[in-house]
Design a protein around this motif. Sequence first.
Motif, short mmCIF file in Angstrom:
data_model
loop_
_atom_site.label_atom_id
_atom_site.label_comp_id
_atom_site.label_asym_id
_atom_site.label_seq_id
_atom_site.Cartn_x
_atom_site.Cartn_y
_atom_site.Cartn_z
N GLY A 31 -17.32 14.76 -9.36
CA GLY A 31 -17.75 14.01 -8.17
C GLY A 31 -18.87 13.04 -8.51
N GLY A 32 -19.84 13.49 -9.30
CA GLY A 32 -20.94 12.62 -9.71
C GLY A 32 -20.47 11.45 -10.55
N ILE A 33 -19.57 11.71 -11.48
CA ILE A 33 -19.03 10.64 -12.33
C ILE A 33 -18.25 9.64 -11.50
N ILE A 37 -19.09 5.65 -11.13
CA ILE A 37 -18.13 4.60 -11.48
C ILE A 37 -17.93 3.66 -10.30
N THR A 38 -17.83 4.19 -9.12
CA THR A 38 -17.67 3.36 -7.93
C THR A 38 -18.88 2.47 -7.71
N ASP A 42 -18.62 -2.43 -9.17
CA ASP A 42 -18.82 -3.76 -8.58
C ASP A 42 -19.77 -4.58 -9.43
N SER A 43 -20.82 -3.96 -9.93
CA SER A 43 -21.78 -4.67 -10.78
C SER A 43 -21.13 -5.16 -12.06
N VAL A 44 -20.33 -4.31 -12.68
CA VAL A 44 -19.65 -4.69 -13.93
C VAL A 44 -18.64 -5.81 -13.66
#
Length: 154
Positions: A31-33, A37-38, A42-44
């Motif tokens: 869940g943390g990963i 990633i979410t 957007d930044s990437v």
Amino acid sequence: MASLSASSLILFIAAIGIAAGVSGVMVDSVGGISESITTHGDSVEEQLETDITIISDTGSDAIYDGTNDTVTVLVKNTGARPLPTDPDLVDVVFDGEYVVPSSTTIDVVSTNTGTWKEGEVIELVIDLDGSLATGEHRATVIVDGDEEVLRFYV
């Protein structure tokens, strides 16, 4: 016979308890990963779509204005998304020193829309504290993680 069944039952319950504990930790980690990633996706994506190119002619006299002590850099948005034209969002380093946003002016010169869209050019004017010495100088422009360097001679 009964003692063998009891010890097997105890081991089975212990194995179930350990498996439940491990699966709880795994679900929490996944869940943390997933959340990370979410959040950073957007930044990437913005960084991948950002690309700038300095198009100033280093051989011309249009870069340095010794009368007003300014340096003018033409920068083209060669990426896949509009970029900010707010001097607070465009970082400039001149000869290794950070230029405060209040010492820069940005105008979209290819159109007068005020928005730096894909394929459009901005004029970035750096107001210097004094005149430039003879020799090589560098202006580095950084927008949303993409960096371009202009080297010119005075």
